[in-house]
Design an enzyme around this catalytic site. Structure first.
Site, short mmCIF file in Angstrom:
data_model
loop_
_atom_site.label_atom_id
_atom_site.label_comp_id
_atom_site.label_asym_id
_atom_site.label_seq_id
_atom_site.Cartn_x
_atom_site.Cartn_y
_atom_site.Cartn_z
N CYS A 84 41.61 43.78 41.11
CA CYS A 84 42.32 43.15 42.22
C CYS A 84 43.16 44.18 43.00
CB CYS A 84 43.14 41.99 41.69
SG CYS A 84 43.48 40.76 42.95
N HIS A 174 40.22 38.78 37.83
CA HIS A 174 41.14 39.14 36.74
C HIS A 174 40.58 38.76 35.36
CE1 HIS A 174 44.86 40.17 38.96
NE2 HIS A 174 44.35 39.39 39.88
N GLU A 176 41.39 39.92 32.62
CA GLU A 176 42.45 40.01 31.59
C GLU A 176 43.21 38.70 31.42
OE1 GLU A 176 42.58 41.19 34.59
OE2 GLU A 176 44.60 40.92 35.40
N1 GLN Z 1 47.03 40.33 47.24
C1 GLN Z 1 47.33 41.45 46.43
C2 GLN Z 1 47.28 42.75 47.25
O1 GLN Z 1 46.92 42.73 48.35
C3 GLN Z 1 46.36 41.54 45.26
C4 GLN Z 1 46.54 40.33 44.35
C5 GLN Z 1 46.28 40.59 42.91
O2 GLN Z 1 46.24 41.74 42.42
N2 GLN Z 1 46.17 39.52 42.16
O3 GLN Z 1 47.60 43.79 46.74
#
Ligand code: GLN
Length: 205
Positions: A84, A174, A176
């Site tokens: 992410c 995610h 995890e």
């Molecule tokens: N929206 C976050 C970003 O732009 C990422 C979200 C996340 O890691 N769950 O960094």
């Protein structure tokens, strides 16, 4: 040829790093937290960049003097796994933004790409080399385009959500936060293969 047990560093300046540590520990892998520049001196077989807020993490990496060292380590082959925000840190380009962060993975990501309503959702899809896995997206990005050499590993609704480039694994969701350890195991396999190759190179040198 002796392959050592993996010793995995988890970037722990912000975001969901504890969950990665717990998952790796459940697989019997040693982890350590990277909070300051000196933590990067420890022997490290792989690096995890967790989810969180990429702008905050990127800023902290500069402020803590870690950005260049992390980039150099990845460029010289350190296996890295970004989830992410971690994927956003790795991306060479971020759509509609002028700057990027570590920028070692030749992909373009789009942040918060699913709109406000669909900020978080859960699904299941196939990931190449693994099979069908649960995928939890939390204000996730997706990969809008990739350059040559990037292998697409998973797509959801026609959007790329997992990809690999050499020693770099980037995923939008995610693993995890689920109980499914297979994506972490996939990364650990990448780490072992790279260790094995390094050892063979050392032996033949
Ligand atoms: N929206 C976050 C970003 O732009 C990422 C979200 C996340 O890691 N769950 O960094």
């Amino acid at each position: 040829m002796k392959i050592q047990n993996s010793h995995i560093g988890v970037l722990a300046v912000q975001g969901a790093f504890i969950e990665h540590e717990h998952m790796l520990q459940s697989l019997g892998v040693e982890t350590f937290e990277i909070r300051q520049k000196k933590d990067l001196n420890q022997p490290m077989d792989g690096l995890i960049l967790p989810g969180g807020e990429s702008t905050v993490m990127g800023k902290l990496l500069w402020e803590l003097g870690m950005m260049d060292t992390i980039r150099e380590k990845i460029e010289s082959g350190l296996p890295v796994f970004g989830t992410c925000a971690g994927l956003i840190l790795l991306a060479e380009k971020i759509a509609d933004e002028e700057t990027s962060h570590i920028a070692t993975m030749p992909v373009k990501v789009r942040r918060n790409a699913y709109g406000r309503q669909l900020g978080s959702f859960h699904g299941e899809a196939d990931m190449k080399g693994i099979g069908c896995i649960p995928m939890t997206f939390i204000r996730a990005p997706y990969i809008e385009s990739c350059e040559n050499g990037v292998e697409v590993l998973a797509e959801v609704d026609g959007r790329i959500v997992a990809a690999r480039y050499k020693n770099q694994l980037g995923i939008a969701f995610h693993p995890e936060v689920t109980k499914d350890t297979r994506v972490h195991e996939y990364f650990l396999k990448m780490v072992r293969k790279i260790q094995q190759k390094d050892l063979l190179n050392q032996e033949s040198a």
